[in-house]
Design an enzyme around this catalytic site. Structure first.
Site, PDB file in Angstrom:
ATOM      1  N   ARG A  47      36.193  40.384  35.296  1.00 23.64           N
ATOM      2  CA  ARG A  47      36.420  41.574  36.122  1.00 23.64           C
ATOM      3  C   ARG A  47      35.422  42.682  35.809  1.00 23.64           C
ATOM      4  NH1 ARG A  47      42.850  41.712  35.247  1.00 23.64           N
ATOM      5  NH2 ARG A  47      42.114  40.706  33.365  1.00 23.64           N
ATOM      6  N   SER A 115      37.525  39.241  25.024  1.00 27.23           N
ATOM      7  CA  SER A 115      38.813  38.780  24.490  1.00 27.23           C
ATOM      8  C   SER A 115      38.715  37.510  23.659  1.00 27.23           C
ATOM      9  CB  SER A 115      39.788  38.590  25.632  1.00 27.23           C
ATOM     10  OG  SER A 115      39.773  39.743  26.419  1.00 27.23           O
ATOM     11  N   ASP A 168      41.238  42.394  24.661  1.00 31.00           N
ATOM     12  CA  ASP A 168      42.109  42.713  25.807  1.00 31.00           C
ATOM     13  C   ASP A 168      43.440  43.328  25.379  1.00 31.00           C
ATOM     14  OD1 ASP A 168      42.824  40.239  24.766  1.00 31.00           O
ATOM     15  OD2 ASP A 168      42.958  39.203  26.683  1.00 31.00           O
TER      16      ASP A 168
HETATM   17  C1  BGC Z   1      41.706  35.204  21.901  1.00 25.37           C
HETATM   18  C2  BGC Z   1      42.151  36.639  21.787  1.00 25.37           C
HETATM   19  C3  BGC Z   1      42.639  37.148  23.133  1.00 25.37           C
HETATM   20  C4  BGC Z   1      43.688  36.203  23.711  1.00 25.37           C
HETATM   21  C5  BGC Z   1      44.195  36.648  25.071  1.00 25.37           C
HETATM   22  C6  BGC Z   1      42.777  34.353  22.559  1.00 25.37           C
HETATM   23  O1  BGC Z   1      42.302  33.067  22.776  1.00 25.37           O
HETATM   24  O2  BGC Z   1      41.395  34.666  20.631  1.00 25.37           O
HETATM   25  O3  BGC Z   1      41.122  37.450  21.293  1.00 25.37           O
HETATM   26  O4  BGC Z   1      43.182  38.418  22.968  1.00 25.37           O
HETATM   27  O5  BGC Z   1      43.144  34.906  23.826  1.00 25.37           O
HETATM   28  O6  BGC Z   1      43.187  36.734  25.991  1.00 25.37           O
END
Ligand code: BGC
Length: 446
Positions: A47, A115, A168
């Protein structure tokens, strides 16, 4: 969970929970003004956002563009991925036309929601520890993520600065807290799963002497990698893990998140078809990993037609299994139910673990002789995002049910789960504003 949180805060590598520092010690307070951008990379979709903040807790306008990440970029090279992101951002910025806001006279500032597990070195910089959720670009691991993006933006001739690099969960917490200051944690349950929360700096033992103006810091738990010997794993979990690109990693995530639930269901019904011959002849499609995506599994689970016609359609169209008798369709729904219920209950237990760690679960910790009912519980809000929670009603209901069961009706009344739409992206733009080179007053966290 609470025990592992302590261990992860006590020493580096002390637990499978990384408990990562975010360097976010101040959250937006509502006074932020101007136009800020955000890039949100990490789930199925990518996004780009532009957020116009009007001060007084008002978000005047949000423009969002979503697009799926081309599959090949998830395992390509760092340069390919970041060039793609920078190009999308450039196109988005160019569409904005003649914006006369004075903030655009200066360099545009960006919140980058990335994320994946990142070892932050400041609020705007950090090093990628590993990929998750099917991404696997070797040459990015160990590199500084904002630098990768800034170099790609320079290649595309885009003059922007990464003012905040955030997970995120942290973006979601920022937006949650912006709307409601009782928000102290955030959870994502989508393609992947994770949580962050506000911790007191003196509880972050592994970073002795850490000083923040607020006395607190947001900690990114990376709970997807949580594991405990008390968690029973089935043979399906073990096989899914062994076949995944990251075996022995992200064990909690593989039992909970949207990337995996459909595939657990597929593995169960494949075994049933081998052992009990429920579908008849050879089933090449059913043997293909990840052919049954979680949204389709949710559709089957929530099929309320008397003949389970959606279940029949998905089995036929996606798995090429025609003419499945009604009894077997019911069985498939039951499998979806069991897999989803387990996932939702584990996520609920995780949330209660966080509440317990920070003394918001109503148990009162050391009560000094007061009974549980004497202790006035503080209102506690947990911001929550991710398609599994927002779009899958049965999942959401099971999660709520389990929270009530674990906390008890009384304590559960003080805990609100609040959905923050596009929180991970909008929150990153807010954090870019908070940490802008042209800062506004910041609020104290704790
Ligand atoms: C990541 C996190 C992320 C989560 C949700 C996980 O696979 O390691 O950093 O916050 O996914 O997106």
């Amino acid at each position: 969970m609470a025990v592992e949180m302590h261990a992860g805060l006590a020493s580096e590598g002390g637990s499978k929970l990384k408990m990562l520092l975010t360097f976010v010690d101040t959250l937006p307070n509502g006074s932020e003004k101007g136009i800020y951008y955000a890039l949100d990379l990490g789930g199925t979709n990518f996004r780009v956002l532009r957020v116009q903040l009007g001060g007084q807790r008002s978000i005047l306008e949000t423009d969002v563009e979503r697009q799926p990440i081309p599959q090949h970029l998830m395992t390509s090279t760092s340069e390919d991925l970041f060039d793609f992101i920078a190009s999308s951002l450039k196109e988005f910025v160019e569409k904005e036309g003649d914006v006369s806001d004075t903030t655009l006279m200066r360099r545009r500032e960006l919140g980058f929601t990335f994320s994946f597990p990142v070892k932050q070195t400041s609020v705007s910089t950090g090093i990628l520890i590993k990929w998750t959720k099917g991404f696997g670009i070797e040459d990015t691991v160990g590199r500084e993520v904002s630098e990768c993006l800034e170099q790609a933006m320079a290649r595309k001739g885009l003059n922007m600065r990464v003012a905040a690099l955030v997970n995120d969960t942290v973006g979601t917490l920022a937006l949650g807290h912006y709307h409601d200051p009782d928000t102290i944690a955030a959870v994502i349950i989508g393609t992947g799963t994770n949580a962050c929360y506000l911790e007191r700096t003196d509880a972050i033992i592994k970073c002795q002497g850490l000083l923040t103006t607020s006395g607190g810091m947001v900690v990114n738990m990376e709970w997807g990698n949580f594991w405990s010997s008390h968690l029973p794993r089935t043979s399906y979990d073990i096989e899914l893990d062994a076949d995944s690109p990251n075996p022995n990693d992200q064990g909690f995530e593989k039992m909970i998140s949207g990337m995996y639930l459909g595939d657990i269901v597929r593995r169960v019904i494949l075994r049933m078809s081998h052992e009990a011959d429920i579908f008849g002849d050879a089933l090449p499609k059913l043997s293909m990993p990840f052919i049954l995506r979680t949204p389709l599994m949710a559709e089957m689970h929530e099929d309320d037609s008397p003949e389970l016609t959606e279940v029949a359609r998905i089995l036929k169209d996606t798995l090429e299994i025609p003419d499945v008798p009604s009894k077997v369709r019911k069985l498939v729904v039951k499998v979806c139910d069991v897999v989803t219920r387990r996932a939702a209950r584990l996520a609920a237990a995780g949330i209660v673990g966080i509440l317990k760690k920070i003394g918001r679960d109503g148990s009162g910790g050391i009560t000094g002789g007061r009974s549980r009912s004497d202790i006035k519980m503080k209102r506690t809000v947990v911001a929550i995002e991710g398609g599994l929670y927002t779009s899958y009603t049965m999942f959401r209901e099971y999660l709520h049910e389990a929270m009530k069961e674990i906390l008890g009706e009384e304590a559960a009344q003080h805990v609100t789960l609040m959905v923050t739409e596009d929180g991970s992206g909008v929150g990153a733009a807010l954090l870019a504003a908070t940490h802008s080179s042209d800062p506004v007053d910041n609020v104290q966290l704790l």
